[in-house]
Design an enzyme around this catalytic site. Structure first.
Site, PDB file in Angstrom:
ATOM      1  N   ASN A 176      57.044 -57.177  18.460  1.00  0.00           N
ATOM      2  CA  ASN A 176      57.709 -56.421  17.271  1.00  0.00           C
ATOM      3  C   ASN A 176      58.898 -55.717  17.752  1.00  0.00           C
ATOM      4  O   ASN A 176      59.305 -55.685  18.763  1.00  0.00           O
ATOM      5  CB  ASN A 176      56.829 -55.293  16.629  1.00  0.00           C
ATOM      6  CG  ASN A 176      56.493 -55.484  15.274  1.00  0.00           C
ATOM      7  OD1 ASN A 176      57.625 -55.654  14.343  1.00  0.00           O
ATOM      8  ND2 ASN A 176      55.445 -54.899  14.851  1.00  0.00           N
TER       9      ASN A 176
ATOM     10  N   ASP B 279      56.765 -50.006  15.181  1.00  0.00           N
ATOM     11  CA  ASP B 279      56.850 -51.415  14.628  1.00  0.00           C
ATOM     12  C   ASP B 279      58.219 -51.898  14.471  1.00  0.00           C
ATOM     13  O   ASP B 279      58.790 -51.988  15.304  1.00  0.00           O
ATOM     14  CB  ASP B 279      56.294 -50.944  12.836  1.00  0.00           C
ATOM     15  CG  ASP B 279      55.383 -52.286  12.468  1.00  0.00           C
ATOM     16  OD1 ASP B 279      56.237 -53.234  12.183  1.00  0.00           O
ATOM     17  OD2 ASP B 279      54.113 -52.248  12.117  1.00  0.00           O
TER      18      ASP B 279
ATOM     19  N   GLU C 298      57.681 -56.635   5.094  1.00  0.00           N
ATOM     20  CA  GLU C 298      58.320 -56.824   6.470  1.00  0.00           C
ATOM     21  C   GLU C 298      59.804 -57.469   6.417  1.00  0.00           C
ATOM     22  O   GLU C 298      60.357 -57.846   5.314  1.00  0.00           O
ATOM     23  CB  GLU C 298      57.538 -57.660   7.699  1.00  0.00           C
ATOM     24  CG  GLU C 298      56.468 -56.559   8.179  1.00  0.00           C
ATOM     25  CD  GLU C 298      57.201 -56.034   9.208  1.00  0.00           C
ATOM     26  OE1 GLU C 298      58.493 -55.666   9.352  1.00  0.00           O
ATOM     27  OE2 GLU C 298      56.229 -55.223  10.089  1.00  0.00           O
TER      28      GLU C 298
END
Length: 284
Positions: free
Chosen positions: A142, A193, A12
């Site tokens: 997110n 996301d 991420e």
């Protein structure tokens, strides 16, 4: 194409550092930050000993890093740490999650709560260590990203109702207002996301449930998408000399075969935005 074909737990927080041509990312559960020199292919690695939720550039060879429940400044040369703030998460919340530096130079980071009445929140942390709660009620905060003028912020909940919100943002004060729900529970096109904006204010959103990057307009309309070879993409970011290369991380595909995990890249017709730096207020 694959930049790195490797399985991470949850890769991420992709961040491009234009000054060095380095691509940074973290593996959240492994508590590890990586940097790839995109010219030489040399990779560096730092282990922080606890989950690394997200991070941003902080200048002078430093990163501002969200750990499980604290924000630190981390020196890349020595591994030194300086505590910026501790986030007092409500009981039961697992950890912090997606975070980015905003146009005002503060670090914005959300938290996770998978309970039936989620209390995940979005926090603003400035250079003095002041922590403000901006909004709450999320399962998994997110998708943070800002438009070119710094006056619109996108934010998503990638679990629960799986929505994307648009907020008015003040680059002078960091205040958010005028919340609008753009998309909600769109299983056909994938949960939202990590995200990033290009210079024409199109929002590029990772859809791990559909193996693609969605392109979303300011009104929430789906403008198109890019299918990816990785199974579960988590975060796009723009980089390269012309900021037209889109890099994308992924989380563990869970498949026994290879070729569905790692970091991939593709070329965009339009450039993206250079990341903000912690502590530096951007002139807009």
């Amino acid at each position: 194409m694959f930049v790195i074909e490797e399985r991470f737990g949850v890769a991420e927080s992709l961040t491009w550092e234009a000054a060095t041509g380095a691509l940074f990312w973290c593996d959240i559960p492994a508590g590890t930050i990586y940097a790839l020199d995109t010219q030489s292919g040399h990779r560096r690695r730092w282990s922080l000993g606890e989950p690394v939720a997200s991070f941003g550039l902080a200048g002078a060879g430093r990163l501002v890093v969200a750990l499980a429940s604290s924000i630190i400044l981390f020196r890349l040369d020595t591994g030194g740490r300086e505590l910026v703030a501790t986030i007092n998460l409500p009981p039961g919340l697992s950890r912090l999650n997606d975070g980015k530096v905003g146009p005002d130079g503060a670090f914005y980071v959300g938290s996770m709560d998978r309970s039936s009445e989620p209390e995940g929140a979005l926090y603003r942390v400035d250079g003095t260590g002041r922590v403000d709660i901006l909004t709450s009620g999320f399962s998994t905060s997110n998708g943070l990203a800002w438009t070119k003028d710094g006056r619109t912020m996108f934010h998503s909940d990638s679990q629960g109702k799986m929505f994307v919100d648009r907020w008015d943002f003040s680059p002078e004060s960091g205040e958010i207002s005028n919340r609008r729900r753009l998309r909600e529970h769109d299983l056909a096109n994938g949960r939202a996301d990590g995200g990033a904006f290009d210079i024409f204010d199109t929002y590029w959103s990772a859809a791990p449930s559909c193996s693609r990057i969605n392109r979303i307009g300011l009104d929430g309309s789906l403008l198109g998408w890019v299918d990816l070879p990785i199974l579960k993409p988590t975060m796009p970011c723009f980089g390269g000399r012309d900021m037209r290369t889109v890099y994308v991380t992924s989380l563990d595909s869970g498949l026994p075969e290879t070729g569905k995990d790692g970091i991939v890249s593709f070329r965009s017709d339009v450039p993206g935005l250079v990341p903000y730096v912690f502590g530096n207020r951007t002139c807009l």
